[in-house]
Design a protein around this motif. Structure first.
Motif, PDB file in Angstrom:
ATOM      1  N   PHE A 131       0.820  -1.209   0.000  1.00  0.00           N
ATOM      2  CA  PHE A 131       0.000   0.000   0.000  1.00  0.00           C
ATOM      3  C   PHE A 131       0.862   1.270   0.000  1.00  0.00           C
ATOM      4  N   LYS A 132       2.024   1.208   0.620  1.00  0.00           N
ATOM      5  CA  LYS A 132       2.932   2.359   0.577  1.00  0.00           C
ATOM      6  C   LYS A 132       3.317   2.685  -0.860  1.00  0.00           C
ATOM      7  N   ALA A 133       3.643   1.653  -1.631  1.00  0.00           N
ATOM      8  CA  ALA A 133       4.023   1.848  -3.032  1.00  0.00           C
ATOM      9  C   ALA A 133       2.839   2.303  -3.872  1.00  0.00           C
ATOM     10  N   LEU A 134       1.668   1.756  -3.613  1.00  0.00           N
ATOM     11  CA  LEU A 134       0.483   2.092  -4.407  1.00  0.00           C
ATOM     12  C   LEU A 134       0.032   3.528  -4.170  1.00  0.00           C
ATOM     13  N   ARG A 135       0.201   4.023  -2.962  1.00  0.00           N
ATOM     14  CA  ARG A 135      -0.177   5.420  -2.685  1.00  0.00           C
ATOM     15  C   ARG A 135       0.699   6.401  -3.466  1.00  0.00           C
ATOM     16  N   GLU A 136       1.921   6.019  -3.727  1.00  0.00           N
ATOM     17  CA  GLU A 136       2.792   6.876  -4.522  1.00  0.00           C
ATOM     18  C   GLU A 136       2.376   6.865  -5.989  1.00  0.00           C
ATOM     19  N   VAL A 137       1.949   5.708  -6.476  1.00  0.00           N
ATOM     20  CA  VAL A 137       1.525   5.586  -7.880  1.00  0.00           C
ATOM     21  C   VAL A 137       0.171   6.243  -8.099  1.00  0.00           C
ATOM     22  N   TYR A 138      -0.761   6.036  -7.169  1.00  0.00           N
ATOM     23  CA  TYR A 138      -2.125   6.553  -7.309  1.00  0.00           C
ATOM     24  C   TYR A 138      -2.352   7.674  -6.287  1.00  0.00           C
ATOM     25  N   SER A 139      -1.577   8.707  -6.414  1.00  0.00           N
ATOM     26  CA  SER A 139      -1.633   9.817  -5.457  1.00  0.00           C
ATOM     27  C   SER A 139      -2.931  10.614  -5.559  1.00  0.00           C
ATOM     28  N   ASN A 140      -3.670  10.441  -6.662  1.00  0.00           N
ATOM     29  CA  ASN A 140      -4.931  11.175  -6.849  1.00  0.00           C
ATOM     30  C   ASN A 140      -6.117  10.440  -6.238  1.00  0.00           C
ATOM     31  N   ILE A 141      -5.872   9.286  -5.638  1.00  0.00           N
ATOM     32  CA  ILE A 141      -6.947   8.485  -5.057  1.00  0.00           C
ATOM     33  C   ILE A 141      -6.715   8.327  -3.553  1.00  0.00           C
ATOM     34  N   SER A 142      -7.784   8.448  -2.791  1.00  0.00           N
ATOM     35  CA  SER A 142      -7.713   8.185  -1.358  1.00  0.00           C
ATOM     36  C   SER A 142      -7.817   6.679  -1.134  1.00  0.00           C
ATOM     37  N   ILE A 143      -6.767   6.098  -0.569  1.00  0.00           N
ATOM     38  CA  ILE A 143      -6.735   4.664  -0.311  1.00  0.00           C
ATOM     39  C   ILE A 143      -6.727   4.450   1.205  1.00  0.00           C
ATOM     40  N   ASN A 144      -7.844   3.978   1.729  1.00  0.00           N
ATOM     41  CA  ASN A 144      -8.011   3.795   3.169  1.00  0.00           C
ATOM     42  C   ASN A 144      -7.737   2.339   3.538  1.00  0.00           C
ATOM     43  N   THR A 145      -6.762   2.122   4.397  1.00  0.00           N
ATOM     44  CA  THR A 145      -6.417   0.755   4.809  1.00  0.00           C
ATOM     45  C   THR A 145      -6.470   0.581   6.325  1.00  0.00           C
ATOM     46  N   ARG A 146      -7.147   1.495   7.004  1.00  0.00           N
ATOM     47  CA  ARG A 146      -7.182   1.449   8.475  1.00  0.00           C
ATOM     48  C   ARG A 146      -7.721   0.123   8.993  1.00  0.00           C
ATOM     49  N   GLU A 147      -8.656  -0.485   8.244  1.00  0.00           N
ATOM     50  CA  GLU A 147      -9.278  -1.723   8.695  1.00  0.00           C
ATOM     51  C   GLU A 147      -8.528  -2.974   8.237  1.00  0.00           C
ATOM     52  N   VAL A 148      -7.299  -2.794   7.773  1.00  0.00           N
ATOM     53  CA  VAL A 148      -6.504  -3.936   7.299  1.00  0.00           C
ATOM     54  C   VAL A 148      -5.462  -4.345   8.335  1.00  0.00           C
ATOM     55  N   PHE A 149      -4.926  -3.355   9.061  1.00  0.00           N
ATOM     56  CA  PHE A 149      -3.797  -3.629   9.938  1.00  0.00           C
ATOM     57  C   PHE A 149      -4.218  -3.847  11.383  1.00  0.00           C
ATOM     58  N   ILE A 150      -3.550  -4.756  12.025  1.00  0.00           N
ATOM     59  CA  ILE A 150      -3.939  -5.238  13.348  1.00  0.00           C
ATOM     60  C   ILE A 150      -4.066  -4.128  14.382  1.00  0.00           C
ATOM     61  N   ASN A 151      -3.065  -3.251  14.467  1.00  0.00           N
ATOM     62  CA  ASN A 151      -3.039  -2.262  15.542  1.00  0.00           C
ATOM     63  C   ASN A 151      -4.010  -1.106  15.357  1.00  0.00           C
ATOM     64  N   SER A 152      -4.656  -1.037  14.211  1.00  0.00           N
ATOM     65  CA  SER A 152      -5.548   0.103  13.990  1.00  0.00           C
ATOM     66  C   SER A 152      -6.846  -0.272  13.305  1.00  0.00           C
TER      67      SER A 152
END
Length: 222
Positions: A131-152
């Motif tokens: 997702f870190k890499a994809l946010r750089e490629v698709y900077s014009n899109i909001s990519i929400n991953t809060r519900e993917v990672f354990i601690n958040s």
């Protein structure tokens, strides 16, 4: 119901699979809402229909196009599981070309105590880098991953606390994924829309811990 919610200053977001949305309904919704969440699990018709039902992908795509044509921002929600991990980038690319500007990924919830492979250290690290890499490629899109990672994310479920679900048969559930839990039959136990909102506003004060259900979630009693 939507008009009532707006007048009473509720934040309204419709979550739908989009299969029943046509241009007429989209125009009507555009008078009330500015954004609608639509479930899309895969850019591949066959894979999406595996989880959403045969024929749903084509109807969902039609619904999304109708909403966008009527000026409604479409926010998509995609469930991540082992079967869809390799499709993340292609899903984002496909939805971007449709005109979607906001995408949320949610880790598949393992009901009860079944092991969820998404929480393994290896896959969690893979997803962070992906997702870190994809946010750089698709900077014009909001990519929400809060519900993917354990601690958040998905280990902090608010079902039955400030999130509820109303089924098509008018039953109010604390979690739509767990229809074995107690529910309120709105068609029999609620006297009008004002009574419904009274229940929703006071329900948070009556939460009790439930046993044998998803970690972090609650069951409510009435």
């Amino acid at each position: 119901i939507l008009l009532y919610l707006k007048r009473n200053l509720f934040e309204v977001d419709i979550c739908t699979n989009g299969t029943l949305i046509n241009i007429k309904r989209a125009k009507k919704l555009s008078e009330i809402l500015s954004e609608i969440s639509v479930s899309v699990d895969s850019f591949l018709e066959k894979k999406n229909d595996k989880y959403r039902g045969i024929g749903s992908w084509e109807k969902t795509m039609h619904g999304i196009r109708c909403l966008l044509d009527c000026g409604i921002d479409v926010h998509t929600i995609s469930i991540l599981n082992i079967d869809t991990l390799d499709d993340i980038e292609k899903n984002i690319s496909f939805l971007s070309k449709l005109g979607v500007k906001s995408i949320t990924f949610i880790g598949q919830i393992s009901v009860e105590d079944k092991f969820n492979p998404l929480i393994s250290d290896e896959i969690q690290e893979y997803l962070k880098e992906k997702f870190k890499a994809l946010r750089e490629v698709y900077s014009n899109i909001s990519i929400n991953t809060r519900e993917v990672f354990i601690n958040s994310g998905f280990n902090k479920c608010f079902a039955g606390i400030n999130l509820f679900a109303i089924s098509a048969d008018m039953n109010l559930y604390p979690c739509l994924l767990r229809k074995d839990l107690d529910y309120i039959d709105l068609s029999k136990n609620v006297q009008g829309i004002d009574d419904l909102f009274r229940i929703l506003r006071t329900k948070v004060h009556n939460i009790q811990d439930g046993e044998g259900i998803c970690p972090g979630s609650k069951i409510f009693y009435y």
